[in-house]
Design an enzyme around this catalytic site. Structure first.
Site, PDB file in Angstrom:
ATOM      1  CD  GLU A   1      41.285  66.590  14.904  1.00 20.45           C
ATOM      2  OE1 GLU A   1      42.071  67.532  15.068  1.00 20.45           O
ATOM      3  OE2 GLU A   1      40.944  65.844  15.842  1.00 20.45           O
TER       4      GLU A   1
ATOM      5  CB  CYS B   1      45.408  64.876  21.916  1.00 19.29           C
ATOM      6  SG  CYS B   1      44.450  66.002  22.908  1.00 19.29           S
TER       7      CYS B   1
ATOM      8  CE1 TYR C   1      40.752  72.231  16.870  1.00 22.56           C
ATOM      9  CE2 TYR C   1      38.632  73.217  17.407  1.00 22.56           C
ATOM     10  CZ  TYR C   1      40.009  73.315  17.305  1.00 22.56           C
ATOM     11  OH  TYR C   1      40.642  74.473  17.634  1.00 22.56           O
TER      12      TYR C   1
ATOM     13  CG  HIS D   1      64.784  78.027  -1.459  1.00 16.92           C
ATOM     14  ND1 HIS D   1      63.497  78.220  -1.891  1.00 16.92           N
ATOM     15  CD2 HIS D   1      65.487  77.529  -2.508  1.00 16.92           C
ATOM     16  CE1 HIS D   1      63.426  77.870  -3.170  1.00 16.92           C
ATOM     17  NE2 HIS D   1      64.614  77.444  -3.570  1.00 16.92           N
TER      18      HIS D   1
ATOM     19  CD  GLU E   1      61.117  79.144   0.181  1.00 17.65           C
ATOM     20  OE1 GLU E   1      61.894  80.052  -0.129  1.00 17.65           O
ATOM     21  OE2 GLU E   1      61.247  77.967  -0.228  1.00 17.65           O
TER      22      GLU E   1
ATOM     23  NE  ARG F   1      28.774  77.526  14.397  1.00 13.45           N
ATOM     24  CZ  ARG F   1      28.777  77.947  15.664  1.00 13.45           C
ATOM     25  NH1 ARG F   1      29.022  79.205  15.928  1.00 13.45           N
ATOM     26  NH2 ARG F   1      28.542  77.103  16.657  1.00 13.45           N
TER      27      ARG F   1
ATOM     28  CB  CYS G   1      44.972  64.634  26.364  1.00 12.36           C
ATOM     29  SG  CYS G   1      46.450  64.790  25.363  1.00 12.36           S
TER      30      CYS G   1
ATOM     31  CE  LYS H   1      43.969  64.372  16.926  1.00  7.34           C
ATOM     32  NZ  LYS H   1      43.156  65.432  17.466  1.00  7.34           N
TER      33      LYS H   1
ATOM     34  CG  ASP I   1      38.169  69.853  27.815  1.00  6.08           C
ATOM     35  OD1 ASP I   1      39.008  70.767  27.720  1.00  6.08           O
ATOM     36  OD2 ASP I   1      38.115  68.895  27.038  1.00  6.08           O
TER      37      ASP I   1
HETATM   38  P1  NDP Z   1      32.930  71.312  18.070  1.00  4.68           P
HETATM   39  O1  NDP Z   1      32.207  72.180  18.992  1.00  4.68           O
HETATM   40  O2  NDP Z   1      34.228  71.748  17.506  1.00  4.68           O
HETATM   41  O3  NDP Z   1      31.995  70.928  16.855  1.00  4.68           O
HETATM   42  C1  NDP Z   1      30.710  70.413  17.048  1.00  4.68           C
HETATM   43  C2  NDP Z   1      30.041  70.314  15.701  1.00  4.68           C
HETATM   44  O4  NDP Z   1      28.785  69.680  15.842  1.00  4.68           O
HETATM   45  C3  NDP Z   1      29.796  71.683  15.091  1.00  4.68           C
HETATM   46  O5  NDP Z   1      30.042  71.579  13.706  1.00  4.68           O
HETATM   47  C4  NDP Z   1      28.319  71.904  15.383  1.00  4.68           C
HETATM   48  O6  NDP Z   1      27.659  72.702  14.448  1.00  4.68           O
HETATM   49  C5  NDP Z   1      27.770  70.495  15.270  1.00  4.68           C
HETATM   50  N1  NDP Z   1      26.546  70.307  16.022  1.00  4.68           N
HETATM   51  C6  NDP Z   1      26.291  70.660  17.298  1.00  4.68           C
HETATM   52  N2  NDP Z   1      25.039  70.324  17.644  1.00  4.68           N
HETATM   53  C7  NDP Z   1      24.496  69.730  16.569  1.00  4.68           C
HETATM   54  C8  NDP Z   1      23.216  69.168  16.305  1.00  4.68           C
HETATM   55  N3  NDP Z   1      22.263  69.144  17.216  1.00  4.68           N
HETATM   56  N4  NDP Z   1      22.989  68.669  15.081  1.00  4.68           N
HETATM   57  C9  NDP Z   1      23.957  68.696  14.125  1.00  4.68           C
HETATM   58  N5  NDP Z   1      25.179  69.214  14.316  1.00  4.68           N
HETATM   59  C10 NDP Z   1      25.442  69.717  15.526  1.00  4.68           C
HETATM   60  O7  NDP Z   1      33.051  69.944  18.841  1.00  4.68           O
HETATM   61  P2  NDP Z   1      33.932  68.653  18.640  1.00  4.68           P
HETATM   62  O8  NDP Z   1      33.114  67.577  19.227  1.00  4.68           O
HETATM   63  O9  NDP Z   1      34.411  68.512  17.247  1.00  4.68           O
HETATM   64  O10 NDP Z   1      35.183  68.966  19.557  1.00  4.68           O
HETATM   65  C11 NDP Z   1      35.001  69.402  20.899  1.00  4.68           C
HETATM   66  C12 NDP Z   1      36.114  70.299  21.327  1.00  4.68           C
HETATM   67  O11 NDP Z   1      37.254  69.501  21.615  1.00  4.68           O
HETATM   68  C13 NDP Z   1      36.609  71.287  20.265  1.00  4.68           C
HETATM   69  O12 NDP Z   1      35.866  72.451  20.219  1.00  4.68           O
HETATM   70  C14 NDP Z   1      38.020  71.513  20.688  1.00  4.68           C
HETATM   71  O13 NDP Z   1      38.036  72.513  21.665  1.00  4.68           O
HETATM   72  C15 NDP Z   1      38.418  70.188  21.267  1.00  4.68           C
HETATM   73  N6  NDP Z   1      39.185  69.383  20.284  1.00  4.68           N
HETATM   74  C16 NDP Z   1      40.388  69.831  19.859  1.00  4.68           C
HETATM   75  C17 NDP Z   1      41.111  69.114  18.957  1.00  4.68           C
HETATM   76  C18 NDP Z   1      42.421  69.623  18.488  1.00  4.68           C
HETATM   77  O14 NDP Z   1      42.995  70.494  19.146  1.00  4.68           O
HETATM   78  N7  NDP Z   1      42.949  69.149  17.363  1.00  4.68           N
HETATM   79  C19 NDP Z   1      40.639  67.844  18.419  1.00  4.68           C
HETATM   80  C20 NDP Z   1      39.347  67.468  18.919  1.00  4.68           C
HETATM   81  C21 NDP Z   1      38.665  68.213  19.815  1.00  4.68           C
HETATM   82  P3  NDP Z   1      27.700  74.316  14.526  1.00  4.68           P
HETATM   83  O15 NDP Z   1      29.074  74.707  14.068  1.00  4.68           O
HETATM   84  O16 NDP Z   1      26.638  74.707  13.569  1.00  4.68           O
HETATM   85  O17 NDP Z   1      27.407  74.671  15.920  1.00  4.68           O
END
Ligand code: NDP
Length: 460
Positions: A184, A48, A180, A439, A444, A207, A43, A51, A305
């Site tokens: 981002e 976080c 995410y 307002h 709102e 997703r 974080c 970022k 995590d």
């Molecule tokens: P996510 O799990 O959110 O997203 C991973 C992405 O990578 C998905 O779109 C997934 O596709 C895709 N993917 C996975 N495997 C492959 C592959 N082999 N080829 C192509 N695409 C692939 O992970 P992030 O790394 O973005 O973030 C990790 C976690 O960290 C989040 O889930 C969240 O819990 C946390 N986080 C939270 C934040 C916040 O609160 N603002 C900010 C950043 C991270 P598919 O959907 O098809 O599986």
């Protein structure tokens, strides 16, 4: 306890580990925490916090565009990446220092080094010739970015970890993933003037989020200049004299300067010695825990995590509080994962709490009422921008409780924190409506939504 060096030994000084260590030490227990890198964890050091600084740096370009609509002019506005990096790193160092100081104030010993389990009560600090015993051990080692190692040329791709320290701002970047981090960082780089392409394998980004949110955000980020390519996989990454070429399975060849894979994160359990201590992993490679965060070894707990339950900083902190109450206060508690609000710091950002419409249709036996509004924020009145806000309430038709709130638009992370109180409290749509509007604000709209989306009430 007399037989052990410590009452509690924590592995990993991130948000969860630090909170558990401090609370336990403040109870008079002898506690140490090992950290192999910098205190603060994902974080603070590479997640976080940095970022959000990058998002804020990037958003300035958009603010300048809006300002021009209001009559301001900036003849020589420019962004300097090294200046920003230095300011960010100074602040991160300050925050990491505060974390370390707070551990000290609570009486926690900080052990700099990599701790590896030797058995259920013993850890070794690698390379330091130090072995430590503890009555109880807490594993809070977090996660690490994952990328598909089998993809030819993947060694040329960076992850979010390197994105925080790029020696120079690229002209072009290609980001793989639709979660995410991908969304981002696409916003961050696009806002900083980098030609940005987002490539996602599925039919739409984010997703798991509400379908209206996914569709709305995909449209909005394209308005901010991000090229979004959907339904596409990577074939190989090729290094050339002028940069990198990303070959896609559909035959497209995209030339770029930096390829970033944001394809998920995995629990950081590598070479931790879990087997020697009897700590088992689940099928997905996360440490198996019960609702109180106890692992398959009686005296070892794990949270955050590394357990891959809900990978969010405030959740790890709550898991740590529940661990402390359960183990040291004789008050068994477990975190309630229902209605945890979350924000995606895309540009525009997303704020969500509760169920998506699809989830609600599955869980509400008599269907759902859906209220949706899309409008142009007042702030953009003079800019000619056609950016729009989405607000959506999902209501259980039977109980009339608001079970989901979804917002895409400026300040949605701030709004959703407050909306989450009402959702968590189980308030009904009528109670939301009985709340007088502020307002003129965007928020709102949340208490003035009158029109049910036609045909919405249905068990689906
Ligand atoms: P996510 O799990 O959110 O997203 C991973 C992405 O990578 C998905 O779109 C997934 O596709 C895709 N993917 C996975 N495997 C492959 C592959 N082999 N080829 C192509 N695409 C692939 O992970 P992030 O790394 O973005 O973030 C990790 C976690 O960290 C989040 O889930 C969240 O819990 C946390 N986080 C939270 C934040 C916040 O609160 N603002 C900010 C950043 C991270 P598919 O959907 O098809 O599986």
């Amino acid at each position: 306890m007399a037989d052990y060096d410590y009452d509690l030994f924590v592995i990993g000084a991130g948000s969860g580990g630090v909170r558990a260590a401090r609370l336990t030490a403040l109870d008079g227990k002898k506690v140490a925490v090992a950290e192999e890198y910098r205190v603060g964890g994902t974080c603070v050091i590479r997640g976080c916090v940095p970022k959000k600084f990058m998002v804020m740096a990037s958003e300035v370009s958009h603010a300048l565009e809006i300002a021009e609509g209001y009559g301001w002019s900036f003849d020589n506005a420019k962004f300097d990446w090294p200046t920003f990096l230095e300011a960010k790193d100074v602040e991160i160092a300050r925050l990491s220092g505060i974390y370390a100081a707070n551990l000290g104030k609570a009486g926690v010993e900080l052990v700099h080094g990599r701790a590896v389990l030797k058995d259920a009560h013993t850890v070794e600090i690698v390379g330091k010739d130090r072995t430590i015993t503890a009555e109880k051990i807490l594993i809070a080692t977090g996660g690490r970015p994952w990328k598909p190692e089998e993809l030819p040329g993947i060694e040329h791709a960076i992850t979010s970890e390197e994105a925080f320290h790029l020696p120079e701002l690229p002209k072009r970047i290609l980001i793989a993933g639709g979660g995410y981090i991908a969304v981002e960082f696409a916003g961050i780089f696009a806002g900083l003037g980098v030609e940005t392409t987002l490539i996602y394998r599925g039919p739409n980004i984010l997703r798991g989020f509400d379908d209206d949110v996914r569709a709305h955000l995909a449209g909005e980020i394209e308005k901010r200049g991000i090229k979004v390519i959907l339904g596409c996989q990577h074939e190989k990454i090729e290094k050339t004299d002028t940069g990198l070429v990303n070959h896609l399975e559909n035959g497209m060849k995209l030339e770029t300067d930096v390829v970033m894979f944001a394809t998920g994160r995995i629990p950081y359990v590598k070479d931790l010695g879990l087997e020697s201590a009897g700590v088992e992993l689940d099928e997905a490679g996360a440490i198996k825990v019960d609702p109180h965060s106890r692992t398959t070894a009686d005296n070892i707990w794990a949270l955050g995590d590394v357990t891959d339950r809900m990978n969010l900083t405030p959740v790890a902190i709550r898991e740590a509080v529940a661990f402390h109450q359960t183990v040291y206060r004789d008050n068994p508690q477990h975190f309630d994962y229902e209605a945890v609000a979350t924000a995606v710091f895309s540009q525009p950002p997303v704020g969500v709490v509760g169920l998506s419409e699809a989830e609600a249709r599955r869980s509400c036996s008599n269907g759902v009422d859906v209220y949706v509004t899309r409008f142009r924020p007042m702030k953009y009145a003079f800019t000619g921008s056609d950016e729009r806000v989405l607000m959506k309430l999902v209501v259980d038709a039977d109980s009339q409780r608001v079970v989901g709130v979804h917002i895409v638009g400026p300040d949605s992370p701030e709004m959703i924190q407050l909306a989450a109180i009402a959702v968590k409290a189980g308030l009904t749509k009528a109670q939301w409506d009985a709340t007088c509007a502020v307002h003129p604000t965007m928020a709102e709209e949340l208490v003035t939504l009158k029109e049910k989306q036609s045909g919405a009430t249905s068990a689906g």
